[in-house]
Design a protein around this motif. Structure first.
Motif, mmCIF file in Angstrom:
data_model
loop_
_atom_site.group_PDB
_atom_site.id
_atom_site.type_symbol
_atom_site.label_atom_id
_atom_site.label_comp_id
_atom_site.label_asym_id
_atom_site.label_seq_id
_atom_site.Cartn_x
_atom_site.Cartn_y
_atom_site.Cartn_z
ATOM 1 N N GLN A 1 0.828 -1.200 0.000
ATOM 2 C CA GLN A 1 0.000 0.000 0.000
ATOM 3 C C GLN A 1 0.858 1.243 0.000
ATOM 4 O O GLN A 1 0.593 2.194 -0.744
ATOM 5 N N SER A 2 1.924 1.260 0.797
ATOM 6 C CA SER A 2 2.734 2.478 0.845
ATOM 7 C C SER A 2 3.468 2.674 -0.485
ATOM 8 O O SER A 2 3.647 3.808 -0.936
ATOM 9 N N ALA A 3 3.844 1.569 -1.147
ATOM 10 C CA ALA A 3 4.496 1.707 -2.461
ATOM 11 C C ALA A 3 3.537 2.341 -3.466
ATOM 12 O O ALA A 3 3.914 3.240 -4.232
ATOM 13 N N ILE A 4 2.269 1.873 -3.457
ATOM 14 C CA ILE A 4 1.280 2.417 -4.398
ATOM 15 C C ILE A 4 1.013 3.890 -4.086
ATOM 16 O O ILE A 4 0.980 4.742 -4.968
ATOM 17 N N SER A 5 0.860 4.186 -2.782
ATOM 18 C CA SER A 5 0.557 5.555 -2.373
ATOM 19 C C SER A 5 1.695 6.507 -2.754
ATOM 20 O O SER A 5 1.459 7.597 -3.286
ATOM 21 N N GLU A 6 2.935 6.067 -2.517
ATOM 22 C CA GLU A 6 4.081 6.920 -2.864
ATOM 23 C C GLU A 6 4.149 7.166 -4.360
ATOM 24 O O GLU A 6 4.381 8.288 -4.814
ATOM 25 N N ASN B 1 2.485 -16.309 -18.966
ATOM 26 C CA ASN B 1 1.417 -17.088 -18.327
ATOM 27 C C ASN B 1 1.363 -16.934 -16.809
ATOM 28 O O ASN B 1 1.111 -17.906 -16.101
ATOM 29 N N ILE B 2 1.639 -15.738 -16.319
ATOM 30 C CA ILE B 2 1.462 -15.528 -14.875
ATOM 31 C C ILE B 2 0.182 -14.711 -14.697
ATOM 32 O O ILE B 2 -0.199 -13.958 -15.589
ATOM 33 N N PRO B 3 -0.526 -14.892 -13.548
ATOM 34 C CA PRO B 3 -1.823 -14.219 -13.391
ATOM 35 C C PRO B 3 -1.678 -12.701 -13.296
ATOM 36 O O PRO B 3 -0.578 -12.172 -13.131
ATOM 37 N N GLU B 4 -2.823 -12.037 -13.374
ATOM 38 C CA GLU B 4 -2.833 -10.574 -13.234
ATOM 39 C C GLU B 4 -2.371 -10.201 -11.828
ATOM 40 O O GLU B 4 -2.642 -10.915 -10.876
ATOM 41 N N ASP B 5 -1.670 -9.083 -11.710
ATOM 42 C CA ASP B 5 -1.202 -8.574 -10.421
ATOM 43 C C ASP B 5 -0.250 -9.533 -9.710
ATOM 44 O O ASP B 5 -0.139 -9.504 -8.489
ATOM 45 N N ASP B 6 0.441 -10.374 -10.472
ATOM 46 C CA ASP B 6 1.424 -11.256 -9.855
ATOM 47 C C ASP B 6 2.632 -10.412 -9.437
ATOM 48 O O ASP B 6 3.118 -9.600 -10.219
ATOM 49 N N PRO B 7 3.131 -10.590 -8.200
ATOM 50 C CA PRO B 7 4.248 -9.738 -7.745
ATOM 51 C C PRO B 7 5.526 -9.913 -8.580
ATOM 52 O O PRO B 7 6.424 -9.075 -8.518
ATOM 53 N N ARG B 8 5.591 -11.000 -9.371
ATOM 54 C CA ARG B 8 6.799 -11.188 -10.188
ATOM 55 C C ARG B 8 6.798 -10.268 -11.409
ATOM 56 O O ARG B 8 7.814 -10.125 -12.072
ATOM 57 N N ASN B 9 5.638 -9.666 -11.696
ATOM 58 C CA ASN B 9 5.553 -8.801 -12.873
ATOM 59 C C ASN B 9 6.092 -7.407 -12.534
ATOM 60 O O ASN B 9 5.560 -6.735 -11.656
ATOM 61 N N PRO B 10 7.142 -6.952 -13.227
ATOM 62 C CA PRO B 10 7.765 -5.666 -12.868
ATOM 63 C C PRO B 10 6.812 -4.472 -13.004
ATOM 64 O O PRO B 10 6.993 -3.463 -12.334
ATOM 65 N N ALA B 11 5.769 -4.587 -13.863
ATOM 66 C CA ALA B 11 4.895 -3.423 -14.098
ATOM 67 C C ALA B 11 3.709 -3.395 -13.135
ATOM 68 O O ALA B 11 2.820 -2.560 -13.272
ATOM 69 N N VAL B 12 3.706 -4.304 -12.162
ATOM 70 C CA VAL B 12 2.493 -4.472 -11.365
ATOM 71 C C VAL B 12 2.220 -3.274 -10.448
ATOM 72 O O VAL B 12 1.071 -2.855 -10.287
ATOM 73 N N ILE B 13 3.267 -2.690 -9.873
ATOM 74 C CA ILE B 13 3.046 -1.519 -9.013
ATOM 75 C C ILE B 13 2.575 -0.338 -9.860
ATOM 76 O O ILE B 13 1.628 0.371 -9.501
ATOM 77 N N ALA B 14 3.203 -0.141 -11.009
ATOM 78 C CA ALA B 14 2.806 0.956 -11.901
ATOM 79 C C ALA B 14 1.340 0.805 -12.303
ATOM 80 O O ALA B 14 0.594 1.783 -12.367
ATOM 81 N N ASP B 15 0.921 -0.439 -12.551
ATOM 82 C CA ASP B 15 -0.468 -0.708 -12.944
ATOM 83 C C ASP B 15 -1.429 -0.279 -11.834
ATOM 84 O O ASP B 15 -2.437 0.383 -12.078
ATOM 85 N N ASN B 16 -1.094 -0.641 -10.601
ATOM 86 C CA ASN B 16 -1.982 -0.295 -9.486
ATOM 87 C C ASN B 16 -1.949 1.194 -9.152
ATOM 88 O O ASN B 16 -2.956 1.765 -8.744
ATOM 89 N N VAL B 17 -0.784 1.815 -9.331
ATOM 90 C CA VAL B 17 -0.708 3.275 -9.155
ATOM 91 C C VAL B 17 -1.621 3.932 -10.188
ATOM 92 O O VAL B 17 -2.361 4.872 -9.897
ATOM 93 N N GLY B 18 -1.579 3.399 -11.407
ATOM 94 C CA GLY B 18 -2.342 3.959 -12.517
ATOM 95 C C GLY B 18 -3.834 4.019 -12.239
ATOM 96 O O GLY B 18 -4.502 4.996 -12.585
ATOM 97 N N ASP B 19 -4.364 2.964 -11.586
ATOM 98 C CA ASP B 19 -5.798 2.965 -11.268
ATOM 99 C C ASP B 19 -6.158 4.198 -10.444
ATOM 100 O O ASP B 19 -7.227 4.770 -10.591
#
Length: 763
Positions: free
Chosen positions: A76-81, A263-281
């Motif tokens: 949460q703090s990563a997304i908020s920052e 073939n990894i699921p959505e919002d998988d922590p192994r995906n490097p763009a996952v924080i950017a995606d959640n910040v984007g929302d």
């Protein structure tokens, strides 16, 4: 002859600020309730004060699992920052622009009378003396800056609340879907009420402060107030476009590499763009949407006030009747407050099936109660009969006719909301057909999705057309302005269910990243699928209200620029019409291409990390999230300027070089074509997204034959969803700002264009 209103002026002066303060207080109460959920692990002995079944449930769902709570707090703090730093960067650039544009407003409007400080005869009544144009220039600039600041603050607070609530929603999901729903919904309500109340309060205070200078010159006073709407919408444009490019670059990049290649699921922590995606929302859907709806609200109020100031309300200085638009919004806040309690306190959501109905009930209850509220306001705040300015003549109107104008707008909004829901929710056949077409690959999915989007335009356009016809017949342009206000009168509830979407989307992402159990992820997915539909409904509202607002502003502009009729058959107007109709396509091309370019960079970066950093796929090393966040930030800041410039400069260039008639053509053209593209783009994107979710959830027999995740049909659905992302979150929602912004800008600069415009035709 000033007919008395039941509500005295003192009553109005008390009622409006009180309603605004109540709205702010209510949102703070909701925020306190959300903040009771702690993001630090609770240290407690299960034995004391808790019965045995509770502690069993806790063991099973891992409520006492400290590491999960810790992880949620970290994410949460990563997304908020990320969201905060992006918005600060964006506002720095936008701030420079704002100052430059404010100077422009002052110079252009001040030069109308050659910067003289002498009193001048009024525009609409040459027997009276009004304040100099220089004063209007100064006050328009001030209200522009106020509108811009309020818009930015609305977006920023919304983002802060959403990033505060997302992990709390995830943690509550361990206790059941109802608890999680309430947290997400409450946080949405915080944003909705703060925004509605702030917008109302700032506008009300501004009107009263300006009145100290203007005194009885209401015509000049409310002309200066139009800057408020311009400020609100110009910030919303950059917020929407910038945020939209940010969120979709990350989303498309994450999906293409993560789901289709690895073939990894959505919002998988192994995906490097996952924080950017959640910040984007948060920066796109929440901050952008907040600014956008605030802009609509400010502009429809301004349009109504401008027309009223030259009608009998303004001429006879009837303060209560004059502020009828603000009274509607005030009652709206109280009605929405009551409606919100239905979702959080009176009824409880117990299982997954009740989520969408609960959100739909919000719309129905608020609309039904608001109809009564409007009737009440129309009865106490309006004289029984009055006149409204209608292109040079005063038209006699009764108070019940004005009530019908507002009610028609209100119900048209509900109809647009429900049609949008029908076309984008996976409970109905349109989305199921799109999902079914994935059997034969991505191409058929794209064809079906586009067809669905085009088809979904039909009923909303009829709804808008009917409300325009009824309200114009009853009360001319003022009728259309208050119809737009009617649609936006339940803005607090509309925003609450709209902000609910990205919050539950983030909650699901956090659950996946923190490695929570499959059951919890199912719950957050259910919340999210409902959120997708409500987001589409929110966009429908925004587009419908934008169409009405824009038309009302267009009417005010035509009156102010002293054009008696806009004749399509004159070449001056027709060239404007055809160029105006082209502008939404040009604008969409820019925003789509920006998302494409940014997504390309993102895909390359995500691939590079998967290929060069050892141990990402195994989960032993953390990917480099920060680089992906930086790519999104840089791309959106760079790419938001050209579309913004296109919208802001077009009215100025057309007005100065071609004059007011051509400009009226451009405004009409962009309104007519922009609404169609905006509705079809957001519904196509929403339908593709929910078709994908329908296949992933596998809730029905039909869905099971298409799934599971990773099947060919699912991959086709992911491609459709990826194509639809920039449509539904960048181009579509930004178009309604294009429509409104060009109209309000033309209105603010109308005195200048009328005096000095049309250089090319004067040669």
């Amino acid at each position: 002859m000033a007919l008395e209103t039941i509500l005295p002026d003192l009553g109005t002066e008390i009622l409006i600020p009180v309603c605004a303060v109540v709205g702010i207080a209510f949102s703070l109460v909701q925020w306190l309730l959300v903040s009771k959920i702690k993001l630090v692990p609770e240290v407690s002995n299960s034995a004391d004060g808790k019965n045995f079944t509770d502690s069993l449930l806790e063991e099973e769902e891992g409520i006492n699992d400290h590491s999960i709570v810790q992880k949620c707090a970290e994410i949460q703090s990563a997304i908020s920052e990320g969201a905060t730093s992006f918005l600060f960067t964006e506002y720095r650039y936008v701030g420079i622009f704002m100052v430059a544009f404010a100077v422009l407003i002052f110079i252009f409007l001040g030069s109308v009378e050659g910067f003289s400080t002498k009193m001048q005869s009024c525009t609409y009544d040459s027997t009276k003396l009004c304040k100099p144009a220089l004063a209007t220039a100064g006050f328009s600039t001030i209200s522009f800056i106020l509108g811009a600041i309020t818009s930015v603050v609305s977006g920023f607070l919304g983002m802060k609340i959403a990033t505060y609530a997302n992990a709390r929603t995830t943690l509550e999901a361990r206790k059941g879907v109802g608890k999680a729903f309430i947290v997400a919904f409450r946080s949405g309500a915080v944003m909705g009420f703060l925004l509605a109340a702030n917008g109302l309060l700032v506008l009300y205070i501004t009107i009263n402060l300006f009145k100290l200078y203007y005194g009885d010159d209401w015509e000049g006073l409310f002309e200066a107030i139009t800057g408020y709407g311009l400020g609100g919408s110009s910030m919303a444009l950059f917020g929407r476009v910038g945020g939209g490019i940010y969120t979709k670059a990350a989303d498309v990049g994450a999906d293409l590499v993560g789901k289709l290649e690895r073939n990894i699921p959505e919002d998988d922590p192994r995906n490097p763009a996952v924080i950017a995606d959640n910040v984007g929302d948060n920066v796109g859907d929440i901050a952008g949407m907040g600014s956008d709806l605030f802009g609509s609200y400010a502009e429809s109020s301004c349009a109504a006030l401008v027309v009223a100031s030259i009608s009998s309300f303004g001429i006879n200085h009837e303060f209560t009747a004059m502020l009828y638009p603000l009274l509607i919004s005030s009652i709206g806040i109280l009605i929405c407050l009551l409606t919100t309690l239905f979702a959080t306190d009176f009824f409880e959501v117990r299982n997954v099936k009740e989520i969408e109905p609960a959100l739909k009930k919000q719309l129905i209850i608020s609309t039904a109660l608001m109809t009564v509220g409007i009737a009440l306001v129309s009865w106490i705040a309006l004289p029984s009969s009055f006149t409204i300015f209608n292109f040079g003549v005063q038209k006699e109107v009764k108070n019940w006719q004005l009530f019908l104008c507002v009610a028609v707008g209100l119900w048209a909004g509900l109809i647009i909301g429900f049609v949008t829901e029908y076309y984008t929710s996976n409970a109905y056949s349109p989305v199921k057909d799109v999902a079914d077409s994935c059997r034969t690959g991505a191409a058929t999915n794209v064809i079906f999705g586009l067809a669905l989007g085009y088809k979904s335009v039909i009923i909303p356009i009829f709804a808008i057309a009917i409300s325009i016809f009824i309200s114009f017949t009853f009360a001319a342009m003022y009728g259309i302005a208050v119809a737009a206000l009617g649609m936006l009168s339940t803005i607090a509830t509309g925003l609450a269910i709209d902000a609910y979407g990205p919050i539950s989307d983030n909650a699901g992402g956090i659950a996946e990243m923190a490695g929570m159990s499959h059951r919890i992820r199912e719950r957050t997915d259910a919340l999210d699928a409902a959120g997708n539909t409500t987001a589409a409904i929110g966009k429908g509202f925004a587009i419908g209200s934008a169409a009405l607002v824009s038309l009302a502003l267009f009417g005010a502009f035509v009156s102010r620029a002293a054009i008696s009729t806009v004749d399509v058959l004159t070449p001056k107007v027709f060239i404007g019409l055809i160029v105006g109709a082209m502008l939404p396509y040009w604008f969409s091309a820019m925003t789509m291409k920006s998302v494409g370019k940014a997504a390309l960079k993102m895909v390359e970066e995500v691939r590079r990390q998967f290929n060069t950093i050892p141990g990402i796929m195994e989960g032993t090393t953390k990917p480099d999230y920060a680089t992906c966040v930086k790519i999104s930030t840089d791309a959106s800041i760079k790419e938001m300027l050209p579309p913004g410039a296109l919208v802001m400069l077009t009215p100025l260039i057309v007005g100065i070089f071609f004059g007011v008639e051509t400009l009226s053509g451009v405004l009409a053209g962009s309104l007519v074509s922009g609404v169609q593209i905006a509705i079809s783009a957001s519904n196509t994107g929403g339908a593709w997204d929910n078709a994908k979710k329908y296949i992933e959830a596998g809730a029905s027999e039909h869905a099971k034959t298409l799934g599971p995740k990773g099947s060919d049909a699912h991959k086709a659905a992911v491609i459709g969803d990826t194509v639809g992302d920039p449509l539904k979150d960048t181009s579509g929602p930004s178009l309604n700002i294009l429509i409104k912004l060009m109209a309000v800008e033309s209105l603010v600069f109308a005195p200048f264009f009328a005096a000095h415009g049309g250089l090319l035709f004067k040669i």
